[in-house]
Motif scaffolding. Sequence first.
Motif, PDB file in Angstrom:
ATOM      1  N   LEU A 168       0.883  -1.232  -0.059  1.00  0.00           N
ATOM      2  CA  LEU A 168       0.180  -0.084  -0.044  1.00  0.00           C
ATOM      3  C   LEU A 168       0.746   1.207  -0.037  1.00  0.00           C
ATOM      4  O   LEU A 168       0.603   2.269  -0.545  1.00  0.00           O
ATOM      5  N   LEU A 169       2.051   1.223   0.773  1.00  0.00           N
ATOM      6  CA  LEU A 169       2.581   2.374   0.787  1.00  0.00           C
ATOM      7  C   LEU A 169       3.606   2.544  -0.528  1.00  0.00           C
ATOM      8  O   LEU A 169       3.817   3.611  -0.973  1.00  0.00           O
ATOM      9  N   SER A 170       3.921   1.439  -0.999  1.00  0.00           N
ATOM     10  CA  SER A 170       4.962   1.444  -2.135  1.00  0.00           C
ATOM     11  C   SER A 170       4.110   1.838  -3.253  1.00  0.00           C
ATOM     12  O   SER A 170       4.642   2.644  -4.246  1.00  0.00           O
ATOM     13  N   PHE A 171       2.838   1.576  -3.408  1.00  0.00           N
ATOM     14  CA  PHE A 171       2.123   2.059  -4.704  1.00  0.00           C
ATOM     15  C   PHE A 171       1.275   3.385  -4.545  1.00  0.00           C
ATOM     16  O   PHE A 171       0.313   3.692  -5.011  1.00  0.00           O
ATOM     17  N   ASN A 172       1.591   3.866  -3.435  1.00  0.00           N
ATOM     18  CA  ASN A 172       0.968   5.272  -2.980  1.00  0.00           C
ATOM     19  C   ASN A 172      -0.723   5.121  -2.703  1.00  0.00           C
ATOM     20  O   ASN A 172      -1.298   6.124  -3.599  1.00  0.00           O
ATOM     21  N   LYS A 173      -1.175   3.982  -2.126  1.00  0.00           N
ATOM     22  CA  LYS A 173      -2.569   3.687  -2.039  1.00  0.00           C
ATOM     23  C   LYS A 173      -3.106   4.430  -0.849  1.00  0.00           C
ATOM     24  O   LYS A 173      -4.318   4.424  -0.472  1.00  0.00           O
ATOM     25  N   LEU A 174      -2.209   4.652   0.143  1.00  0.00           N
ATOM     26  CA  LEU A 174      -2.552   5.414   1.564  1.00  0.00           C
ATOM     27  C   LEU A 174      -2.592   6.833   1.446  1.00  0.00           C
ATOM     28  O   LEU A 174      -1.505   7.464   1.685  1.00  0.00           O
ATOM     29  N   THR A 175      -3.626   7.317   0.673  1.00  0.00           N
ATOM     30  CA  THR A 175      -3.412   8.817   0.356  1.00  0.00           C
ATOM     31  C   THR A 175      -3.705   9.605   1.540  1.00  0.00           C
ATOM     32  O   THR A 175      -3.310  10.713   1.500  1.00  0.00           O
ATOM     33  N   ALA A 176      -4.112   9.044   2.609  1.00  0.00           N
ATOM     34  CA  ALA A 176      -4.360   9.875   3.818  1.00  0.00           C
ATOM     35  C   ALA A 176      -2.920   9.790   4.605  1.00  0.00           C
ATOM     36  O   ALA A 176      -2.638  10.902   5.189  1.00  0.00           O
ATOM     37  N   ILE A 177      -1.942   9.351   4.108  1.00  0.00           N
ATOM     38  CA  ILE A 177      -0.589   9.548   4.877  1.00  0.00           C
ATOM     39  C   ILE A 177       0.311  10.365   3.772  1.00  0.00           C
ATOM     40  O   ILE A 177       0.487   9.368   2.675  1.00  0.00           O
ATOM     41  N   GLN A 178       0.706  11.049   3.846  1.00  0.00           N
ATOM     42  CA  GLN A 178       1.489  12.033   2.837  1.00  0.00           C
ATOM     43  C   GLN A 178       2.826  12.350   3.257  1.00  0.00           C
ATOM     44  O   GLN A 178       3.130  12.092   4.347  1.00  0.00           O
ATOM     45  N   PRO A 179       3.817  12.277   2.215  1.00  0.00           N
ATOM     46  CA  PRO A 179       5.332  12.473   2.874  1.00  0.00           C
ATOM     47  C   PRO A 179       5.513  13.969   3.371  1.00  0.00           C
ATOM     48  O   PRO A 179       4.700  14.846   3.241  1.00  0.00           O
ATOM     49  N   TYR A 180       6.618  13.911   4.342  1.00  0.00           N
ATOM     50  CA  TYR A 180       6.879  15.074   4.699  1.00  0.00           C
ATOM     51  C   TYR A 180       7.259  16.157   3.779  1.00  0.00           C
ATOM     52  O   TYR A 180       7.951  16.007   2.622  1.00  0.00           O
ATOM     53  N   ILE A 181       6.891  17.365   4.086  1.00  0.00           N
ATOM     54  CA  ILE A 181       6.599  18.551   2.967  1.00  0.00           C
ATOM     55  C   ILE A 181       8.272  19.132   2.981  1.00  0.00           C
ATOM     56  O   ILE A 181       8.480  19.904   4.107  1.00  0.00           O
ATOM     57  N   ARG A 182       9.079  18.936   2.112  1.00  0.00           N
ATOM     58  CA  ARG A 182      10.224  19.484   2.059  1.00  0.00           C
ATOM     59  C   ARG A 182      10.640  20.754   1.146  1.00  0.00           C
ATOM     60  O   ARG A 182       9.831  20.441   0.052  1.00  0.00           O
TER      61      ARG A 182
END
Length: 302
Positions: free
Chosen positions: A33-47
Amino acid sequence: MKTVIMGAVSRATLVQVTTDITVFIIVTIFALLLSFNKLTAIQPYIRGFFCDDQSLMYPYRDDSISTITTAILSLLPPTIIILFTEAFLSKNDSKRMRIFVKNCYSMIGCLFLGFSLCVLFIEIVKMFVGRLRPHFFSVCQPSFSSTNCSRKFITNYSCQGKDLESISDSKKSFPSGHSGAAWNGMVFLAIYIQIRVRRHWPRLRVACPLLQFVAVSVAAYVSISRLQDYKHHTGDVIGGGIIGILFTIIVMYQNPNVKRHFLHHYDQADLGETMDTVVCMELHQENKNSAEIPTINGQAKT
């Protein structure tokens, strides 16, 4: 009494196998789920970024080696070699099917669990680090007209790109998942060849290093392809490879066949039923005591 003991062992084995498979499935699902970006509720840190950062200005390219291909390259060759090797090693044993299944489950289970844990760990780190990929500008297309580039470091920006999934993925550069997965599987294969194939067939002194060379080359090629496709920076690839190798070492240490390799003076059956370090220490002590030579006075001397 014997029937009761065998029944207890069977139930304990069933519980252990069920627990192993359950943990593996849960870890694998979250990793996918994380690898294919399916957990849209969890977003990467904004750098943030510098407007003139040339390391983020590379064009977007499709993957030379896809995620699925990387997984196949990392898992299929080790699995095939393990199956063939264990089949040959157990063919002359009276309990060959039991030994074959046990050793294959032990080795292949470590391979797949280590792979899933490695991918899950890398994906979690990506989320917290949020390093921008080399093609970030090409995918995000930040609006420089509304961005104050006179400031040295930009943290408040908006992306004009339409592919939201690609934009989110462009913020997950460190560490490289492809590199970590490839090195995890190929180093596992190289170690397996050393502790099982090379040990039992010493005449394969040329073939084994050649296979290990091919395994390492495959991992290196996958890592280099990530640089050629502008998917990662050099540090991302190196970091992913190190993580992959570390997880290989971690799961390998839990395998009784690995301990048997380092404690090779014991019989093969000594470590076949346990992976407990305490038992290994007890076996070491027993081996030491059995090496003592009694003297005429009844005293033991080494």
